[in-house]
Structures are given as C-alpha cells and as structure tokens.
Design a protein around this motif. Structure first.
Motif, PDB file in Angstrom:
ATOM      1  N   VAL A   1       0.888  -1.364  -0.117  1.00 21.81           N
ATOM      2  CA  VAL A   1       0.044   0.147  -0.056  1.00 21.81           C
ATOM      3  C   VAL A   1       1.002   1.386  -0.012  1.00 21.81           C
ATOM      4  O   VAL A   1       2.030   1.424   0.484  1.00 21.81           O
ATOM      5  CB  VAL A   1      -0.839  -0.034   1.289  1.00 21.81           C
ATOM      6  N   LEU A   2       0.500   2.367  -0.718  1.00 23.45           N
ATOM      7  CA  LEU A   2       1.082   3.484  -0.379  1.00 23.45           C
ATOM      8  C   LEU A   2       0.961   4.232   1.094  1.00 23.45           C
ATOM      9  O   LEU A   2       0.064   4.093   1.801  1.00 23.45           O
ATOM     10  CB  LEU A   2       0.102   4.324  -1.500  1.00 23.45           C
ATOM     11  N   ILE A   3       2.040   4.657   1.410  1.00 26.77           N
ATOM     12  CA  ILE A   3       2.233   5.083   2.762  1.00 26.77           C
ATOM     13  C   ILE A   3       1.208   6.430   2.619  1.00 26.77           C
ATOM     14  O   ILE A   3       1.295   7.450   1.847  1.00 26.77           O
ATOM     15  CB  ILE A   3       3.680   5.500   3.152  1.00 26.77           C
ATOM     16  N   PRO A   4       0.382   6.657   3.500  1.00 30.96           N
ATOM     17  CA  PRO A   4      -0.572   7.740   3.586  1.00 30.96           C
ATOM     18  C   PRO A   4       0.212   9.080   3.940  1.00 30.96           C
ATOM     19  O   PRO A   4       1.282   9.067   4.660  1.00 30.96           O
ATOM     20  CB  PRO A   4      -1.273   7.664   4.764  1.00 30.96           C
ATOM     21  N   ARG A   5      -0.015  10.288   3.053  1.00 33.49           N
ATOM     22  CA  ARG A   5       0.766  11.273   2.776  1.00 33.49           C
ATOM     23  C   ARG A   5       0.087  12.283   3.707  1.00 33.49           C
ATOM     24  O   ARG A   5      -1.178  12.313   3.569  1.00 33.49           O
ATOM     25  CB  ARG A   5       1.039  11.745   1.346  1.00 33.49           C
ATOM     26  N   PRO A   6       0.839  13.275   4.494  1.00 37.94           N
ATOM     27  CA  PRO A   6       0.285  14.114   4.936  1.00 37.94           C
ATOM     28  C   PRO A   6      -0.817  15.060   4.056  1.00 37.94           C
ATOM     29  O   PRO A   6      -1.666  15.514   4.527  1.00 37.94           O
ATOM     30  CB  PRO A   6       1.224  15.189   5.535  1.00 37.94           C
TER      31      PRO A   6
ATOM     32  N   SER B   1     -11.476   9.690  -3.765  1.00 43.15           N
ATOM     33  CA  SER B   1     -10.208   8.924  -4.237  1.00 43.15           C
ATOM     34  C   SER B   1      -9.003   9.493  -4.311  1.00 43.15           C
ATOM     35  O   SER B   1      -9.033  10.888  -4.629  1.00 43.15           O
ATOM     36  CB  SER B   1     -10.748   8.485  -5.796  1.00 43.15           C
ATOM     37  N   ASN B   2      -8.005   8.863  -4.162  1.00 39.07           N
ATOM     38  CA  ASN B   2      -6.744   9.305  -4.483  1.00 39.07           C
ATOM     39  C   ASN B   2      -6.102   8.153  -5.454  1.00 39.07           C
ATOM     40  O   ASN B   2      -5.418   7.243  -4.761  1.00 39.07           O
ATOM     41  CB  ASN B   2      -5.934   9.305  -2.886  1.00 39.07           C
ATOM     42  N   PRO B   3      -6.392   8.256  -6.543  1.00 33.56           N
ATOM     43  CA  PRO B   3      -5.992   7.295  -7.495  1.00 33.56           C
ATOM     44  C   PRO B   3      -4.397   7.462  -7.913  1.00 33.56           C
ATOM     45  O   PRO B   3      -3.967   8.480  -7.540  1.00 33.56           O
ATOM     46  CB  PRO B   3      -6.702   7.428  -8.599  1.00 33.56           C
ATOM     47  N   PRO B   4      -3.758   6.325  -8.574  1.00 36.77           N
ATOM     48  CA  PRO B   4      -2.466   6.739  -9.081  1.00 36.77           C
ATOM     49  C   PRO B   4      -2.605   7.933  -9.859  1.00 36.77           C
ATOM     50  O   PRO B   4      -3.552   8.097 -10.931  1.00 36.77           O
ATOM     51  CB  PRO B   4      -2.169   5.257  -9.944  1.00 36.77           C
ATOM     52  N   TYR B   5      -1.704   8.857  -9.945  1.00 37.71           N
ATOM     53  CA  TYR B   5      -1.724   9.963 -10.974  1.00 37.71           C
ATOM     54  C   TYR B   5      -0.136  10.510 -11.108  1.00 37.71           C
ATOM     55  O   TYR B   5       0.085  11.512 -11.911  1.00 37.71           O
ATOM     56  CB  TYR B   5      -2.390  11.248 -10.266  1.00 37.71           C
ATOM     57  N   VAL B   6       0.713   9.878 -10.798  1.00 37.22           N
ATOM     58  CA  VAL B   6       2.349  10.057 -11.124  1.00 37.22           C
ATOM     59  C   VAL B   6       2.559   9.667 -12.533  1.00 37.22           C
ATOM     60  O   VAL B   6       2.385   8.871 -12.735  1.00 37.22           O
ATOM     61  CB  VAL B   6       3.169   9.653 -10.172  1.00 37.22           C
ATOM     62  N   ARG B   7       3.038  10.588 -13.292  1.00 42.84           N
ATOM     63  CA  ARG B   7       3.398  10.079 -14.649  1.00 42.84           C
ATOM     64  C   ARG B   7       4.686   9.523 -14.691  1.00 42.84           C
ATOM     65  O   ARG B   7       5.696   9.592 -14.045  1.00 42.84           O
ATOM     66  CB  ARG B   7       3.378  11.322 -15.684  1.00 42.84           C
TER      67      ARG B   7
ATOM     68  N   ASN C   1      13.393   6.303  -1.796  1.00 42.90           N
ATOM     69  CA  ASN C   1      12.547   5.917  -0.601  1.00 42.90           C
ATOM     70  C   ASN C   1      11.109   5.576  -1.312  1.00 42.90           C
ATOM     71  O   ASN C   1      10.368   4.646  -0.797  1.00 42.90           O
ATOM     72  CB  ASN C   1      12.310   6.687   0.681  1.00 42.90           C
ATOM     73  N   VAL C   2      10.793   6.435  -2.373  1.00 42.18           N
ATOM     74  CA  VAL C   2       9.313   6.281  -2.748  1.00 42.18           C
ATOM     75  C   VAL C   2       9.511   5.352  -3.999  1.00 42.18           C
ATOM     76  O   VAL C   2       8.731   4.157  -4.041  1.00 42.18           O
ATOM     77  CB  VAL C   2       8.769   7.383  -3.412  1.00 42.18           C
ATOM     78  N   LEU C   3      10.449   5.508  -4.792  1.00 37.69           N
ATOM     79  CA  LEU C   3      10.583   4.914  -6.086  1.00 37.69           C
ATOM     80  C   LEU C   3      10.907   3.326  -5.910  1.00 37.69           C
ATOM     81  O   LEU C   3      10.384   2.645  -6.620  1.00 37.69           O
ATOM     82  CB  LEU C   3      11.881   5.500  -7.098  1.00 37.69           C
TER      83      LEU C   3
ATOM     84  N   LEU D   1       2.143   0.329  -8.686  1.00 41.46           N
ATOM     85  CA  LEU D   1       0.746   0.209  -9.294  1.00 41.46           C
ATOM     86  C   LEU D   1      -0.300   1.422  -8.459  1.00 41.46           C
ATOM     87  O   LEU D   1      -1.160   1.825  -9.036  1.00 41.46           O
ATOM     88  CB  LEU D   1      -0.021  -0.940  -8.718  1.00 41.46           C
ATOM     89  N   ALA D   2       0.161   1.758  -7.319  1.00 42.06           N
ATOM     90  CA  ALA D   2      -0.427   2.876  -6.424  1.00 42.06           C
ATOM     91  C   ALA D   2      -0.151   4.212  -6.996  1.00 42.06           C
ATOM     92  O   ALA D   2      -1.053   5.125  -6.816  1.00 42.06           O
ATOM     93  CB  ALA D   2      -0.467   2.538  -5.222  1.00 42.06           C
ATOM     94  N   LEU D   3       0.796   4.359  -7.790  1.00 39.56           N
ATOM     95  CA  LEU D   3       1.642   5.692  -8.052  1.00 39.56           C
ATOM     96  C   LEU D   3       1.535   5.992  -9.421  1.00 39.56           C
ATOM     97  O   LEU D   3       1.003   7.050  -9.873  1.00 39.56           O
ATOM     98  CB  LEU D   3       3.138   5.714  -7.665  1.00 39.56           C
ATOM     99  N   PHE D   4       1.518   5.049 -10.484  1.00 38.70           N
ATOM    100  CA  PHE D   4       1.982   5.538 -11.753  1.00 38.70           C
ATOM    101  C   PHE D   4       0.952   5.528 -12.802  1.00 38.70           C
ATOM    102  O   PHE D   4      -0.087   4.452 -12.777  1.00 38.70           O
ATOM    103  CB  PHE D   4       3.102   5.104 -12.224  1.00 38.70           C
TER     104      PHE D   4
ATOM    105  N   VAL E   1     -11.627  14.393  -4.941  1.00 39.42           N
ATOM    106  CA  VAL E   1     -10.174  13.683  -5.471  1.00 39.42           C
ATOM    107  C   VAL E   1      -9.057  14.452  -5.220  1.00 39.42           C
ATOM    108  O   VAL E   1      -8.905  15.435  -5.246  1.00 39.42           O
ATOM    109  CB  VAL E   1     -10.463  13.234  -6.997  1.00 39.42           C
ATOM    110  N   GLU E   2      -7.806  13.482  -5.145  1.00 39.42           N
ATOM    111  CA  GLU E   2      -6.514  14.015  -4.943  1.00 39.42           C
ATOM    112  C   GLU E   2      -6.054  14.098  -6.444  1.00 39.42           C
ATOM    113  O   GLU E   2      -6.440  13.197  -7.255  1.00 39.42           O
ATOM    114  CB  GLU E   2      -5.702  13.257  -3.952  1.00 39.42           C
ATOM    115  N   ILE E   3      -5.403  15.026  -6.751  1.00 45.40           N
ATOM    116  CA  ILE E   3      -4.968  15.211  -8.322  1.00 45.40           C
ATOM    117  C   ILE E   3      -3.480  15.466  -8.324  1.00 45.40           C
ATOM    118  O   ILE E   3      -2.824  15.948  -7.302  1.00 45.40           O
ATOM    119  CB  ILE E   3      -5.512  16.164  -9.073  1.00 45.40           C
TER     120      ILE E   3
HETATM  121  N1  GLN Z   1       1.560  12.081  -3.754  1.00 46.98           N
HETATM  122  C1  GLN Z   1       1.903  10.852  -4.091  1.00 46.98           C
HETATM  123  C2  GLN Z   1       3.549  10.827  -4.157  1.00 46.98           C
HETATM  124  O1  GLN Z   1       4.137  11.930  -4.758  1.00 46.98           O
HETATM  125  C3  GLN Z   1       1.204  10.105  -5.292  1.00 46.98           C
HETATM  126  C4  GLN Z   1      -0.202   9.582  -4.813  1.00 46.98           C
HETATM  127  C5  GLN Z   1      -0.938   9.210  -6.025  1.00 46.98           C
HETATM  128  O2  GLN Z   1      -0.479   8.684  -7.047  1.00 46.98           O
HETATM  129  N2  GLN Z   1      -2.197   9.112  -5.729  1.00 46.98           N
HETATM  130  O3  GLN Z   1       4.147   9.844  -3.945  1.00 46.98           O
END
Ligand code: GLN
Length: 285
Positions: free
Chosen positions: A96-101, A190-196, A206-208, A214-217, A246-248
C-alpha cells in the motif's frame, strides 16, 4: 558498521554519522524518536532524560538493522510497519501507498463540503486511510472502499478493525469493472494513481524503490486515465448534488476541472498545505 556502544548518546551519534547526507538532521531526529518509541516504548521526554542509559543487545540489534535499512532508503514506515494519518496510527506494508500528510487535506475538504453524508464510496482505497478517517468523522454513514488487490484490502481490513470502524471492502478494478452492483452515494472520494512515468527522475528512492508502482503511476500519454473513470462512475453513482472529492497531480488541475465540467459537475480546485493544486471537488448537478 555496527553501533559501537549500547549507550543512547552513542547510538544517536552513530545514527547521525551514518545517515547525514542522505536525510536532513531533523528527519534523522524524527527517525530516532520513532525507533525509540517502537523498540523501547519511550516517549520523547523519556528519550531526552535517558541519554546516558544503555539498552539491551536485542534492542541494539534492531536499531542497528533499522539504521542500515534507512541507509538503503527504506521508508521508516515500512521499518516500523506503521504510519500516522489524521491522528490515527495505521498499519502499512509494501503493498500500500504510505499515507501522505497532503491527503489529510482531502479528508478535511470532504468533511467541510459534505457535512452529513449517509453513503460514502472510496475508490483505490489502499491502506484505507481516507475511508477510515471518514468513518470516524461520520459514524452514522455507511462506507464502501474499493481496491484492485486482495492483499491491499487485507491491510485496509486490519486498519478498519484496529480503529474500531466498519467498512465494506470490495475487490474490483476501478478502470475495467463495471461496478453496477454498487448503489448511489452522497460522497465519492479517491486518491488514485496520478504520477506520470516521466516524473520518476524527480522522485526520491524511498518512494521509487519501495512503494507500490501500481498505486503511483499512470502512462505519460494518459495522465487522467483514472479521473475519466471516476467521472463516469460518479455520473452513475452519485446522488443529485452529491460530491466527488479527489486528490490530483498538481500539474493537471485545469485538465481535471475541464473533464469534470464536461460531465456537468460544478467543479472547484483546492491547494494542499504546500500551496500546490492538489484536490478537485465536483458537485453533481
Ligand atoms: N502524492 C503521491 C506521491 O507523490 C502520489 C499519490 C498518488 O499517485 N495518488 O508520491
């Protein structure tokens, strides 16, 4: 390298020496606070009063391993298996994605704009952080959380249980499943994947290297992939005047607003605490 002594002040000195250059001082101090809390059960005051104390060999070994892991950029939340979100301590793992502040802002926005939802749907729930925070805010609401992965839903299930809230968990692929079995909702979040993919070079290891891709890209050529589906689902499953929150990606505020408006949602954009465009709110007309 091994920690040279089991005295707290020596452990600290060792941690700073090993980790400086990789993390800022303040972050290292934060890691130490979390490690002493996790392994020794110490709060901040106990730590500050215990600089000359020594600890046993088994605790020393754990801290030594943790520092080694931090050196390899493993997130502290994976090392201790926990992350804080909206005043709760949630279980996290590599699925799972670590919850972000920043995402706490989505919860605040939803609470503010939709003061008494009866039914709430959270799509791409991950650790369940948003759904669980909303379940606490709206104890009367019935909440459904969807994720593509059973492993992920297991983490969300454990978190809901630990927090003493009841959430219906549904395994489904938001992009491809029709979700016809779902009823109507007052609030969809929703906070879906949104990073290109092209943003990878700017991301920290630490993220990459440790968080689920699957949760990020999303593909470079289709950054709004999930938002198109979210708008379609909201078309079918939001009550009149219901909200889609939604988060974007900060680079796609205008495009997301345009997309939601094309679905006749009255749409506003909102910043996170770093003043980046981070949320879109659509109201179904
Ligand atoms: N904000 C997250 C990050 O930059 C990405 C979250 C997402 O893709 N929903 O790592």
């Amino acid at each position: 390298m091994r920690i040279p002594s089991n005295r707290i002040c020596d452990i600290e000195r060792f941690a700073y020496a090993e980790l400086e250059g990789i993390y800022p001082q303040e972050e290292i101090r934060g890691f130490l606070r979390l490690l002493f809390e996790e392994y020794l059960g110490w709060d901040l005051t106990t730590w500050l009063l215990s600089k000359q104390k020594t600890i046993n060999q088994s605790d020393l070994l754990k801290i030594n391993f943790a520092i080694k892991d931090l050196k390899r950029h493993r997130p502290i939340q994976h090392i201790i298996g926990k992350a804080d979100f909206c005043g709760m301590t949630l279980t996290v793992d590599e699925n799972v994605l670590i919850p972000r502040p920043e995402t706490e802002g989505l919860v605040e926005l939803a609470k503010d704009r939709c003061p008494s939802p009866k039914r709430i749907l959270d799509l791409c729930t991950g650790s369940g952080c948003i759904a669980i925070a909303l379940a606490k805010a709206f104890p009367e609401a019935s909440i459904t959380a969807v994720d593509i992965s059973e492993k992920v839903l297991e983490v969300a299930r454990q978190n809901a249980w630990n927090q003493g809230v009841e959430i219906e968990l549904v395994q489904a692929d938001v992009l491809n499943d029709c979700l016809a079995q779902l009823p109507e909702y007052d609030l969809i979040v929703s906070n879906p994947p949104y990073v290109r993919e092209l943003e990878k070079p700017r991301m920290r290891p630490n993220v990459l290297d440790y968080e689920p891709h699957l949760a990020l890209f999303v593909p470079d050529n289709d950054p709004l992939l999930f938002y198109r589906r979210l708008a379609e689902i909201a078309d079918k499953h939001l009550v009149t005047s219901g909200l889609l929150v939604v988060e974007i990606n900060e680079s796609f505020g205008d495009e997301t607003a345009k997309l939601f408006r094309a679905h006749s949602f009255e749409t506003t954009l909102h910043n996170d605490f770093k003043e980046k465009t981070r949320f879109a709110v659509g109201r179904r007309g």
